[in-house]
Design a protein around this motif. Sequence first.
Motif, PDB file in Angstrom:
ATOM      1  N   VAL A 266       0.832  -1.204   0.000  1.00 24.48           N
ATOM      2  CA  VAL A 266       0.000   0.000   0.000  1.00 24.48           C
ATOM      3  C   VAL A 266       0.870   1.259   0.000  1.00 24.48           C
ATOM      4  CG1 VAL A 266      -1.553   1.388   1.435  1.00 24.48           C
ATOM      5  CG2 VAL A 266      -2.088  -1.000   0.983  1.00 24.48           C
ATOM      6  N   LYS A 267       2.011   1.195   0.691  1.00 27.75           N
ATOM      7  CA  LYS A 267       2.925   2.347   0.701  1.00 27.75           C
ATOM      8  C   LYS A 267       3.454   2.635  -0.703  1.00 27.75           C
ATOM      9  CE  LYS A 267       2.978   3.153   5.185  1.00 27.75           C
ATOM     10  NZ  LYS A 267       2.493   4.439   5.753  1.00 27.75           N
ATOM     11  N   LEU A 268       3.724   1.571  -1.453  1.00 25.33           N
ATOM     12  CA  LEU A 268       4.232   1.736  -2.817  1.00 25.33           C
ATOM     13  C   LEU A 268       3.127   2.075  -3.807  1.00 25.33           C
ATOM     14  CD1 LEU A 268       6.927  -0.985  -3.669  1.00 25.33           C
ATOM     15  CD2 LEU A 268       7.146   1.489  -3.824  1.00 25.33           C
ATOM     16  N   PHE A 269       1.953   1.478  -3.587  1.00 25.88           N
ATOM     17  CA  PHE A 269       0.862   1.600  -4.553  1.00 25.88           C
ATOM     18  C   PHE A 269      -0.429   1.983  -3.829  1.00 25.88           C
ATOM     19  CE2 PHE A 269       3.760  -1.810  -5.967  1.00 25.88           C
ATOM     20  CZ  PHE A 269       4.291  -1.179  -7.100  1.00 25.88           C
ATOM     21  N   PRO A 270      -0.530   3.227  -3.361  1.00 28.96           N
ATOM     22  CA  PRO A 270      -1.749   3.641  -2.647  1.00 28.96           C
ATOM     23  C   PRO A 270      -2.982   3.581  -3.527  1.00 28.96           C
ATOM     24  CG  PRO A 270      -0.346   5.530  -3.146  1.00 28.96           C
ATOM     25  CD  PRO A 270       0.451   4.320  -3.486  1.00 28.96           C
ATOM     26  N   TYR A 271      -4.098   3.332  -2.890  1.00 28.61           N
ATOM     27  CA  TYR A 271      -5.351   3.217  -3.624  1.00 28.61           C
ATOM     28  C   TYR A 271      -5.764   4.570  -4.203  1.00 28.61           C
ATOM     29  CZ  TYR A 271     -10.241   2.273  -4.703  1.00 28.61           C
ATOM     30  OH  TYR A 271     -11.455   2.136  -5.360  1.00 28.61           O
TER      31      TYR A 271
END
Length: 275
Positions: A266-271
């Motif tokens: 999630v840190k790399l690819f936030p929604y």
Amino acid sequence: MLKKLLIFISILFTFHFMAFAQSTNVKPLNIGEIRTIKSKILNEERTLNIYLPQNFTKTKSYPIIYLLDGSMNEDFIHVTGLVQFFNLMYAMPETIVVGIANIDRKKDFTFHTDLKDLQKDYPTTGHSDKFISFLEKELKPYIESQFKTTDKYIFGQSLGGLLATEILLKKPEMFNNYFIISPSLWWDDESLLKQAPQLLAKIQETKKFIYVSVGKGEHPIMIKDAEDFFDVLKKANKKNWTLEYKMMETDNHATILHRSLYEGLVKLFPYQEPK
């Protein structure tokens, strides 16, 4: 009369089931490939469980996740499911997962120790140098000869986290993204952790994402070592490194991996809300 009726119903059910079975089209459910690579460095064959994205094509380039503890009965299935979910619902690009099946993880993931109690309790340990060489000189070149690749990730937990830490400190160029979960930095009286500041000072700065996590329900030494390691990473002041630390409030050593990888991704690819 009742007995004959039951026999008749049983026959009808059998014929109905047979007709249904014959009309059902059964196909294998494939999510990738199982390959075997012969390692001269390790002097053994190693099994690779490889997840391929649904729309995989040989002409496209993909990020590669190298998953330690990647046997079918270890972390391969649930981690590939997590990656597929992030491909579907988040901004993570389609990604190949290479699960490296274990033979003896204690041998492969630990470096030499002179501590007699560890030598007694773990008699096969101390060969991470060979395993890292296998990754660098055999496995990665093989994967990159078979697939077009972009970013390289390594996922490791516990002793796998110890190995991922050793690679980061000694061979940092091998991967762009390090997911280090509950690393067993207690190994060899914390010698790797003690060497970390000196090793970090020698590293040339290239862009990296480094995620460290530990569970609140883990042994206090595991928590202390993870926090100390992250503090050392911050003090190294690598301007092109993105550092993330996560204390998993509800997890212990057994439950942490899946939820922690989720938090790291999630840190790399936030929604992002669909437009």
